[in-house]
Design an enzyme around this catalytic site. Structure first.
Site, PDB file in Angstrom:
ATOM      1  N   ASP A 104       0.863  -1.194   0.000  1.00 19.44           N
ATOM      2  CA  ASP A 104       0.000   0.000   0.000  1.00 19.44           C
ATOM      3  C   ASP A 104       0.895   1.238   0.000  1.00 19.44           C
ATOM      4  OD1 ASP A 104      -2.071   1.996   0.771  1.00 19.44           O
ATOM      5  OD2 ASP A 104      -3.272   0.210   1.191  1.00 19.44           O
TER       6      ASP A 104
ATOM      7  N   SER B 230     -16.049  -3.244 -10.828  1.00 16.65           N
ATOM      8  CA  SER B 230     -17.155  -2.475 -10.253  1.00 16.65           C
ATOM      9  C   SER B 230     -18.379  -2.574 -11.148  1.00 16.65           C
ATOM     10  CB  SER B 230     -16.702  -1.020 -10.151  1.00 16.65           C
ATOM     11  OG  SER B 230     -17.803  -0.181  -9.925  1.00 16.65           O
TER      12      SER B 230
ATOM     13  N   TYR C  57     -13.285   7.333 -13.966  1.00 12.59           N
ATOM     14  CA  TYR C  57     -13.097   6.227 -13.005  1.00 12.59           C
ATOM     15  C   TYR C  57     -13.708   4.943 -13.568  1.00 12.59           C
ATOM     16  CZ  TYR C  57     -14.552   3.090  -9.284  1.00 12.59           C
ATOM     17  OH  TYR C  57     -14.798   1.959  -8.544  1.00 12.59           O
TER      18      TYR C  57
ATOM     19  N   LYS D 144     -12.035   1.097 -14.942  1.00 13.47           N
ATOM     20  CA  LYS D 144     -12.417  -0.272 -14.582  1.00 13.47           C
ATOM     21  C   LYS D 144     -12.720  -1.085 -15.850  1.00 13.47           C
ATOM     22  CE  LYS D 144     -11.951   0.028 -10.141  1.00 13.47           C
ATOM     23  NZ  LYS D 144     -10.857  -0.687  -9.451  1.00 13.47           N
TER      24      LYS D 144
ATOM     25  N   PHE E  56     -20.847  -4.112  -6.095  1.00 14.19           N
ATOM     26  CA  PHE E  56     -21.898  -3.102  -6.057  1.00 14.19           C
ATOM     27  C   PHE E  56     -21.480  -2.107  -4.953  1.00 14.19           C
ATOM     28  CE2 PHE E  56     -24.761  -4.167  -9.487  1.00 14.19           C
ATOM     29  CZ  PHE E  56     -24.049  -5.242  -9.978  1.00 14.19           C
TER      30      PHE E  56
END
Ligand code: UD1
Length: 341
Positions: free
Chosen positions: A31, A125, A150, A154, A180
């Site tokens: 990270d 997503s 964004y 994806k 979701f």
């Protein structure tokens, strides 16, 4: 089995690290803490009673990522959460979103190929569906144009995975999980969502309003073509969502996947309107929420919720937490944060 978790200190990543560990895996966190905090590591440690090896690096940095794969020696699989996720910000800074979200996946795939790590779970997503023609959406529902950069990242990442997998020398096996709307926090209230600044997402905005940090929730539009006029989403508890990753990793390791790329919706299969969420929050917390109906938010899809049948039939995955319990956990987490200043 050692599982590298990129973005493992983030909201969904931290919950996945806990579930992986408790299911007997050895998680390793990568990270860069650009949108997460060290306190998530302390929270994870407090829940599982162990320290998780953590590398503070950017996974778009090839040399740094190679060092992780070298140091850890044998990595059995990767869950790739690390990404930017604010829809509005992506409209302001599209290049940053393409660089970071697509760039980090490309770097990760290069390094995985070099070190012959062949199992990947990718955070996709429901945004890839755009504005769907029919509800609920199944994995076969055709993707429409994304409503934000964004969302496009994806879609592009899914395309990258498919193209890499179609290469003749490919050894990669991937599960794309289309989330979701994740909400709530771990029941211990030791990890949860940590929005930086004013929250974009509904539930942290609700809990911050209830805590007195925000004055009033604005509901983004009350004139949609839905039963009460507000948007409909499929809200899934973050621990349920985290568990889907454990099942997906296990399926890859067992080589049970029927195709080199498999795609699953991860939702509850139920849609709730924004007003229903507000009412459920009031019920869960025993508080009255200060809210009003404002204008529509650009880029919002009027209604979307999952057909969750494939995940149930193929992965044996089913959500367990109700909307009420999810919101109660979000409120408990908010109160813990508030107490700690
Ligand atoms: C969006 C993305 C989703 C992404 C998520 C992460 C789309 C279609 N969806 O979800 O892929 O994973 O962000 O950030 O791009 N709302 C209010 N008032 C508020 C905040 C939200 O009424 O102050 C409403 C929104 O208009 C929406 C619902 O609450 O109808 C949920 O919003 P939000 O939590 O921001 O998530 P999405 O936009 O659905």
């Amino acid at each position: 089995m050692k599982i590298l978790v990129t973005g493992g200190a983030g909201y969904i990543g931290s919950h996945a690290v806990v579930e992986l560990y408790q299911a007997g895996y050895q998680p390793v966190i990568v990270d860069n803490f650009s949108n997460s905090e060290e306190s998530a590591l302390a929270g994870i440690e407090a829940i599982i009673g162990a320290k998780v090896p953590t590398y503070r690096i950017d996974c778009a940095d090839n040399a740094a990522l190679r060092t992780v794969f070298q140091t850890e020696e044998k990595i059995d699989g990767v869950i790739h959460f690390a990404a930017y996720k604010a829809v509005g910000e992506s409209v302001q800074k599209p290049l940053a979103y393409f660089q970071n979200n697509v760039g980090s996946l490309l770097t990760l795939l290069e390094v995985m190929t070099e070190f012959e790590v062949t199992n990947l779970v990718f955070s996709s997503s429901c945004t890839v569906y755009g504005i769907p023609d029919a509800l609920p959406v199944t994995e076969a529902t055709p993707s429409k144009p994304a409503s934000s950069p964004y969302g496009r990242t994806k879609q592009m990442c899914e395309d990258v995975v498919h193209d890499v997998s179609a290469a003749p020398t490919n050894k990669l096996h991937t599960i794309l999980l289309r989330y979701f709307n994740p909400i709530g926090a771990h029941n211990s209230a030791k990890i949860g969502e940590l929005p930086l600044g004013v929250p974009n997402n509904l539930v942290p905005y609700i809990t911050q309003t209830a805590a007195g940090i925000r004055e009033q929730l604005t509901i983004n539009g009350g004139d949609y073509d839905t039963p009460d006029g507000t948007n409909i989403r499929d809200y899934i508890h973050v621990v349920d969502l985290a568990k889907a990753h454990v099942v997906a990793v296990q399926r890859l390791l067992d080589r049970k996947a029927s195709e080199v790329v498999e795609t699953f919706n991860v939702g509850t299969g139920h849609g709730n309107s924004v007003l229903e969420v507000v009412q459920a929050f009031e019920q869960a917390s025993g508080l009255k929420l200060n809210y009003h109906i404002g204008p529509r938010r650009a880029g919002d899809v009027p209604a979307i919720y999952a057909d969750a049948t494939k995940a149930e039939q193929v992965l044996g995955f089913k959500t367990e937490t109700s909307l009420l319990d999810s919101l109660a956990s979000a409120w408990k987490w908010q109160q813990t944060l508030h107490k700690n200043g």
